[in-house]
Design an enzyme around this catalytic site. Sequence first.
Site, PDB file in Angstrom:
ATOM      1  N   CYS A   1       0.836  -1.212   0.000  1.00  0.00           N
ATOM      2  CA  CYS A   1       0.000   0.000   0.000  1.00  0.00           C
ATOM      3  C   CYS A   1       0.869   1.261   0.000  1.00  0.00           C
ATOM      4  CB  CYS A   1      -0.911  -0.043   1.231  1.00  0.00           C
ATOM      5  SG  CYS A   1      -1.780   1.492   1.596  1.00  0.00           S
TER       6      CYS A   1
ATOM      7  N   CYS B   1       0.043   3.839   2.718  1.00  0.00           N
ATOM      8  CA  CYS B   1       0.473   3.301   4.017  1.00  0.00           C
ATOM      9  C   CYS B   1       1.949   3.604   4.250  1.00  0.00           C
ATOM     10  CB  CYS B   1       0.257   1.791   4.082  1.00  0.00           C
ATOM     11  SG  CYS B   1      -1.464   1.273   3.902  1.00  0.00           S
TER      12      CYS B   1
END
Length: 104
Positions: A31, A34
């Site tokens: 991600c 993230c």
Amino acid sequence: MAVVKITNDNFDQEVLACDIPVIMDFWATWCGPCKMQAPIFDALAEELEGKVKFGKVDVDEESALALKYGIMNIPTLVVMNKGEFQNKAVGLQDREGILALLGM
């Protein structure tokens, strides 16, 4: 305090039994947002040591926890206090956003 890896096995001890607020970062290695949020999260973990526990939940490894908290998108931050759900934010959060989520 280092960021704690939260798993299904240590969840009760690290989150539910904790006497200070806990903020969990639901994330995954693949991600992008993230990865962008991680340095902010880590810096706040050091800054707020002893006041707030910071934990990371890898949704690929801990899908049961992600399901339990209705995590549909990542990154998602969930704040718990004394075992009770307090707040949740979906998407990339900056420093001010994380502090606001914590009520600081």
